[in-house]
Motif scaffolding. Sequence first.
Motif, short mmCIF file in Angstrom:
data_model
loop_
_atom_site.label_atom_id
_atom_site.label_comp_id
_atom_site.label_asym_id
_atom_site.label_seq_id
_atom_site.Cartn_x
_atom_site.Cartn_y
_atom_site.Cartn_z
N ILE A 152 -31.15 55.75 -22.59
CA ILE A 152 -30.56 55.45 -23.85
C ILE A 152 -28.82 54.67 -23.72
O ILE A 152 -28.80 53.62 -24.61
CB ILE A 152 -30.32 56.57 -24.72
CG1 ILE A 152 -31.64 57.25 -25.02
CG2 ILE A 152 -29.55 56.45 -25.80
CD1 ILE A 152 -31.96 58.44 -25.54
N GLY A 153 -28.37 55.19 -22.77
CA GLY A 153 -26.93 54.44 -22.86
C GLY A 153 -26.75 53.33 -22.18
O GLY A 153 -25.78 52.58 -22.18
N ASN A 154 -27.67 52.88 -21.11
CA ASN A 154 -27.66 51.64 -20.22
C ASN A 154 -28.76 50.72 -20.62
O ASN A 154 -28.16 49.71 -20.90
CB ASN A 154 -27.84 52.11 -18.82
CG ASN A 154 -27.64 50.98 -17.84
OD1 ASN A 154 -27.24 49.89 -18.32
ND2 ASN A 154 -27.78 51.02 -16.42
N LEU A 155 -29.84 51.05 -20.93
CA LEU A 155 -30.83 49.96 -21.25
C LEU A 155 -30.80 49.70 -22.95
O LEU A 155 -31.08 48.63 -23.28
CB LEU A 155 -32.30 50.44 -20.79
CG LEU A 155 -32.65 50.82 -19.27
CD1 LEU A 155 -33.95 51.21 -18.98
CD2 LEU A 155 -32.10 49.53 -18.57
N GLY A 156 -30.60 50.91 -23.60
CA GLY A 156 -30.74 50.71 -25.02
C GLY A 156 -29.55 49.55 -25.55
O GLY A 156 -30.08 48.80 -26.39
N PRO A 157 -28.49 49.66 -25.14
CA PRO A 157 -27.66 48.53 -25.92
C PRO A 157 -28.17 47.13 -25.34
O PRO A 157 -28.21 46.33 -26.22
CB PRO A 157 -26.24 48.95 -25.38
CG PRO A 157 -26.18 50.46 -24.85
CD PRO A 157 -27.68 50.80 -24.44
N ASP A 158 -28.63 47.12 -24.27
CA ASP A 158 -29.08 45.74 -23.74
C ASP A 158 -30.33 45.44 -24.33
O ASP A 158 -30.22 44.00 -24.90
CB ASP A 158 -29.02 45.91 -22.08
CG ASP A 158 -27.96 45.70 -21.35
OD1 ASP A 158 -27.04 44.65 -21.91
OD2 ASP A 158 -27.60 46.37 -20.45
N VAL A 159 -31.12 46.06 -24.96
CA VAL A 159 -32.03 45.75 -25.59
C VAL A 159 -31.87 45.53 -26.74
O VAL A 159 -32.23 44.33 -27.36
CB VAL A 159 -33.25 46.83 -25.48
CG1 VAL A 159 -34.47 46.64 -26.53
CG2 VAL A 159 -33.76 47.15 -24.28
N VAL A 166 -30.58 40.15 -21.21
CA VAL A 166 -32.10 40.26 -20.60
C VAL A 166 -31.78 40.25 -18.96
O VAL A 166 -32.61 41.09 -18.35
CB VAL A 166 -32.90 38.90 -20.90
CG1 VAL A 166 -34.19 39.00 -20.09
CG2 VAL A 166 -33.16 39.26 -22.51
N VAL A 167 -31.02 39.58 -18.38
CA VAL A 167 -30.83 39.74 -16.91
C VAL A 167 -30.28 40.97 -16.45
O VAL A 167 -30.61 41.51 -15.47
CB VAL A 167 -29.96 38.54 -16.39
CG1 VAL A 167 -29.50 38.66 -15.00
CG2 VAL A 167 -30.64 36.97 -16.69
N TYR A 168 -29.35 41.27 -17.26
CA TYR A 168 -28.74 42.68 -16.93
C TYR A 168 -29.65 43.83 -17.26
O TYR A 168 -29.88 44.71 -16.34
CB TYR A 168 -27.35 42.97 -17.66
CG TYR A 168 -26.76 44.24 -17.59
CD1 TYR A 168 -26.91 45.41 -18.14
CD2 TYR A 168 -25.95 44.08 -16.25
CE1 TYR A 168 -26.12 46.40 -17.73
CE2 TYR A 168 -25.22 45.18 -15.80
CZ TYR A 168 -25.43 46.41 -16.61
OH TYR A 168 -24.43 47.43 -16.16
N LEU A 169 -30.55 43.68 -18.28
CA LEU A 169 -31.60 44.64 -18.30
C LEU A 169 -32.63 44.57 -17.15
O LEU A 169 -32.92 45.78 -16.57
CB LEU A 169 -32.45 44.38 -19.79
CG LEU A 169 -33.34 45.25 -20.23
CD1 LEU A 169 -33.02 46.56 -20.66
CD2 LEU A 169 -34.10 44.46 -21.60
N ILE A 170 -33.11 43.34 -16.84
CA ILE A 170 -34.03 43.31 -15.58
C ILE A 170 -33.19 44.11 -14.32
O ILE A 170 -34.09 44.96 -13.51
CB ILE A 170 -34.38 41.90 -15.49
CG1 ILE A 170 -35.38 41.49 -16.49
CG2 ILE A 170 -35.07 41.84 -13.90
CD1 ILE A 170 -35.33 39.79 -16.45
N PHE A 191 -25.59 34.83 -24.40
CA PHE A 191 -25.31 36.27 -24.31
C PHE A 191 -26.55 36.94 -24.25
O PHE A 191 -26.85 38.20 -23.67
CB PHE A 191 -24.36 36.67 -25.39
CG PHE A 191 -22.74 36.58 -24.82
CD1 PHE A 191 -22.49 37.49 -24.07
CD2 PHE A 191 -22.11 35.73 -25.10
CE1 PHE A 191 -21.03 37.49 -23.76
CE2 PHE A 191 -21.00 35.58 -24.66
CZ PHE A 191 -20.39 36.50 -24.11
N ALA A 192 -27.50 36.40 -25.16
CA ALA A 192 -28.86 36.98 -25.24
C ALA A 192 -29.51 37.16 -23.77
O ALA A 192 -30.15 38.06 -23.43
CB ALA A 192 -29.82 36.36 -26.21
#
Length: 122
Positions: free
Chosen positions: A104-111, A81-85, A76-77
Amino acid sequence: MSLSLVFRLQAALMAIFGIGMLLSPASLMAGFNVGENALAANMMQGMSLMVIAIAYISWQMPNWVGDNLKSVGMFFALWHVVYLILSVYQMMTGVFPSDGANLIGNLGPDVIFAILFFWKSR
């Protein structure tokens, strides 16, 4: 904070987005400043079932895998990361708006989830 809690937090966030995608896709798209149309709303409703399934899987994962939870946590980590990229690429190419709501709402939770899953799965 335990790895089980990280899975449950991810499940809660996925459930919120999945239910929003299912019940009110146009409002969810508008909240992220994405232009809405009937085709996109219908696609979002279809994809909502996958997001709700991930929420259920995330919630149940600590019960299902027991002592092997760390290996699933690493998956899941990497997934975050892939979803973040992909999200950063979409924002850089202009496919997805790169305003504050999306950062904030899209990248923030993935980070946050990538860090928590890596940290708690070591």
